[in-house]
Design an enzyme around this catalytic site. Structure first.
Site, PDB file in Angstrom:
ATOM      1  N   SER A 120     -15.331  -8.252   1.643  1.00 48.86           N
ATOM      2  CA  SER A 120     -15.270  -9.290   0.847  1.00 48.86           C
ATOM      3  C   SER A 120     -14.894 -10.790   1.813  1.00 48.86           C
ATOM      4  CB  SER A 120     -14.337  -9.362  -0.162  1.00 48.86           C
ATOM      5  OG  SER A 120     -12.714  -9.220   0.745  1.00 48.86           O
ATOM      6  N   LYS A 146      -8.458  -0.270  10.838  1.00 46.38           N
ATOM      7  CA  LYS A 146      -8.238  -1.383   9.406  1.00 46.38           C
ATOM      8  C   LYS A 146      -7.594  -2.545  10.223  1.00 46.38           C
ATOM      9  CE  LYS A 146      -7.280  -2.117   5.019  1.00 46.38           C
ATOM     10  NZ  LYS A 146      -6.928  -1.744   4.049  1.00 46.38           N
ATOM     11  N   CYS A 197       0.956  -1.150  -0.035  1.00 48.07           N
ATOM     12  CA  CYS A 197      -0.367  -0.029   0.046  1.00 48.07           C
ATOM     13  C   CYS A 197       0.619   1.704   0.254  1.00 48.07           C
ATOM     14  CB  CYS A 197      -0.927   0.102   1.068  1.00 48.07           C
ATOM     15  SG  CYS A 197      -1.723  -1.158   0.946  1.00 48.07           S
ATOM     16  N   LYS A 225     -12.961  -1.893  10.717  1.00 47.16           N
ATOM     17  CA  LYS A 225     -12.662  -2.944   9.521  1.00 47.16           C
ATOM     18  C   LYS A 225     -11.359  -3.994   9.636  1.00 47.16           C
ATOM     19  CE  LYS A 225     -11.697  -3.122   4.400  1.00 47.16           C
ATOM     20  NZ  LYS A 225     -10.200  -2.744   3.925  1.00 47.16           N
ATOM     21  N   ARG A 245      -8.590  -9.368  -2.762  1.00 41.17           N
ATOM     22  CA  ARG A 245      -7.212  -9.731  -3.599  1.00 41.17           C
ATOM     23  C   ARG A 245      -7.170 -10.283  -4.575  1.00 41.17           C
ATOM     24  NH1 ARG A 245      -4.006  -9.312   2.379  1.00 41.17           N
ATOM     25  NH2 ARG A 245      -4.591  -7.484   3.409  1.00 41.17           N
TER      26      ARG A 245
HETATM   27  C1  PBG Z   1      -6.537  -1.453  -0.437  1.00 40.34           C
HETATM   28  C2  PBG Z   1      -7.911  -2.335  -0.304  1.00 40.34           C
HETATM   29  C3  PBG Z   1      -8.568  -3.224   0.440  1.00 40.34           C
HETATM   30  C4  PBG Z   1      -9.784  -3.357   1.084  1.00 40.34           C
HETATM   31  C5  PBG Z   1     -10.278  -2.114   0.515  1.00 40.34           C
HETATM   32  N1  PBG Z   1      -9.333  -1.272   0.418  1.00 40.34           N
HETATM   33  C6  PBG Z   1      -7.250  -4.498   0.638  1.00 40.34           C
HETATM   34  C7  PBG Z   1      -6.516  -4.546   1.809  1.00 40.34           C
HETATM   35  O1  PBG Z   1      -6.351  -3.917   2.643  1.00 40.34           O
HETATM   36  O2  PBG Z   1      -5.328  -5.569   1.340  1.00 40.34           O
HETATM   37  C8  PBG Z   1     -10.265  -4.901   1.494  1.00 40.34           C
HETATM   38  C9  PBG Z   1     -11.887  -4.535   1.385  1.00 40.34           C
HETATM   39  C10 PBG Z   1     -12.341  -5.970   1.176  1.00 40.34           C
HETATM   40  O3  PBG Z   1     -11.683  -7.311   1.256  1.00 40.34           O
HETATM   41  O4  PBG Z   1     -14.062  -6.103   0.413  1.00 40.34           O
HETATM   42  N2  PBG Z   1      -5.562  -1.564   0.488  1.00 40.34           N
HETATM   43 ZN    ZN Z   2      -3.758  -0.368  -0.049  1.00 37.07          ZN
END
Ligand code: PBG
Ligand code: ZN
Length: 321
Positions: free
Chosen positions: A273, A194, A129, A247, A204
């Site tokens: 997800s 998060k 990220c 989250k 992913r």
């Molecule tokens: C990007 C992001 C992610 C999700 C939302 N924004 C993936 C991650 O952090 O790897 C996850 C959303 C989901 O799993 O529905 N940073």
């Molecule tokens: Zn990311």
């Protein structure tokens, strides 16, 4: 028997149960996440997320018609691309996949709320990220690029920018940059608490954003921690976040509760997800009643204190509520 207290009295029929119900779901609090790809005429189902699709921006317009007619107030946009490099240039390209779609979205649906997920991982070749040096994700250089991505998306028409990277200080830097550019009305929904979670797996897969080496535990939160979430949320509010987010949602209902009791900004919860695909997979096998399981789990997120619920079930829920 001399039983005096009989709580079952209030459960004797649907009408009395309706009368004493404490938590109700409303379509007003739902946000529908959408994956956008380059190209034309594309509406392709995502293998790891049955019922969720990739859309090219032309097909996206038809999808938004449906979202609007269901009364869902807003969508959260993600870009999916195979044009990746080590600094995630696609994230802050004014002609990038999300930016291009946003211009069209805002023109055709001026009332709808367009939220743009702001991160680099969908655009970096290594899938992290932020900016990587010697195997580490550097904070401040990453923030610089995250700010560029937020500006670019806000400029293209996003009403809300939603940084999901978990770098320190990014909310404050985004706020300053938006304000300096006259974008004072653009709101920030911060992915504040998060957690580093296994439940992002299907996403992913969908976004091709799995880290090529290591994991995200150097920036996303340790799921063992509760107080840390409160610190993260406080920092983001102090830096100017308008909405804060917890989250994932279902394994973190305690955090949603703590945060919504302690802070006075709207709290969003992201029903991610993995939480979606687990129910879908079990329902496809006939092992679970999909509608009942979805209603129960999303109600739990609401009951925990979330005022905004981001969920891939939004369209189905809007039909059921
Ligand atoms: C990007 C992001 C992610 C999700 C939302 N924004 C993936 C991650 O952090 O790897 C996850 C959303 C989901 O799993 O529905 N940073
Ligand atoms: Zn990311």
């Amino acid at each position: 028997m001399d039983i005096i207290k009989r709580p079952r009295r209030l459960r004797t029929g649907e009408w009395i149960r309706r009368l004493v119900r404490e938590t109700r779901l409303s379509v007003d609090e739902l946000i529908y996440p959408i994956f956008i790809v380059e190209g034309e005429g594309i509406k392709r189902e995502i293998p790891s997320m049955p019922g969720v699709y990739y859309f090219s921006s032309d097909c996206l317009m038809r999808e938004l018609e449906e979202v609007q007619s269901l009364g869902i107030p807003g969508v959260l946009l993600f870009g999916v691309t195979d044009k990746k490099d080590d600094v995630g240039s696609g994230a802050y390209d004014d002609n990038g996949v999300v930016q291009t779609a946003l211009k069209q979205c805002k023109r055709n649906f001026p009332q709808m709320i367009f939220m743009a997920d702001i991160c680099l991982c969908e655009y970096t070749s290594h899938g992290h990220c932020g900016v990587v040096r010697d195997g580490h994700v550097l904070n401040d250089p990453s923030v610089e690029l995250i700010v560029k991505a937020a500006l670019s998306c806000a400029d293209a028409g996003a009403d809300v920018v939603a940084p999901s990277d978990m770098m320190d200080g990014r909310v404050g830097e985004i706020r300053k940059a938006l304000d300096r550019n006259g974008l004072t009305d653009k709101a920030i929904m911060a992915y504040s608490a998060k957690y580093s979670s296994a439940f992002y797996g299907p996403f992913r897969d969908a976004a091709g954003s799995k880290p090529a080496f290591g994991d995200r535990r150097g920036y996303q939160m340790d799921f063992c921690n509760r107080k840390e979430a409160l610190r993260e949320v406080r920092l983001d509010i102090d830096e100017g976040a308008d909405i804060i987010m917890v989250k994932p949602a279902l394994a973190y209902l305690d955090i949603i509760r703590d945060v919504s009791e302690r802070f006075d900004v709207p709290v969003a919860a992201y029903n991610v997800s993995g939480e979606y695909s687990m129910i879908k997979a079990a329902a496809q096998k006939g092992w679970i009643d999909e509608r009942a399981a979805v209603t129960e789990s999303v109600t739990a997120i609401r009951r925990a204190g979330a005022g905004i619920i981001i969920t891939y079930f939004a369209k189905q829920l809007a039909q059921w509520i």
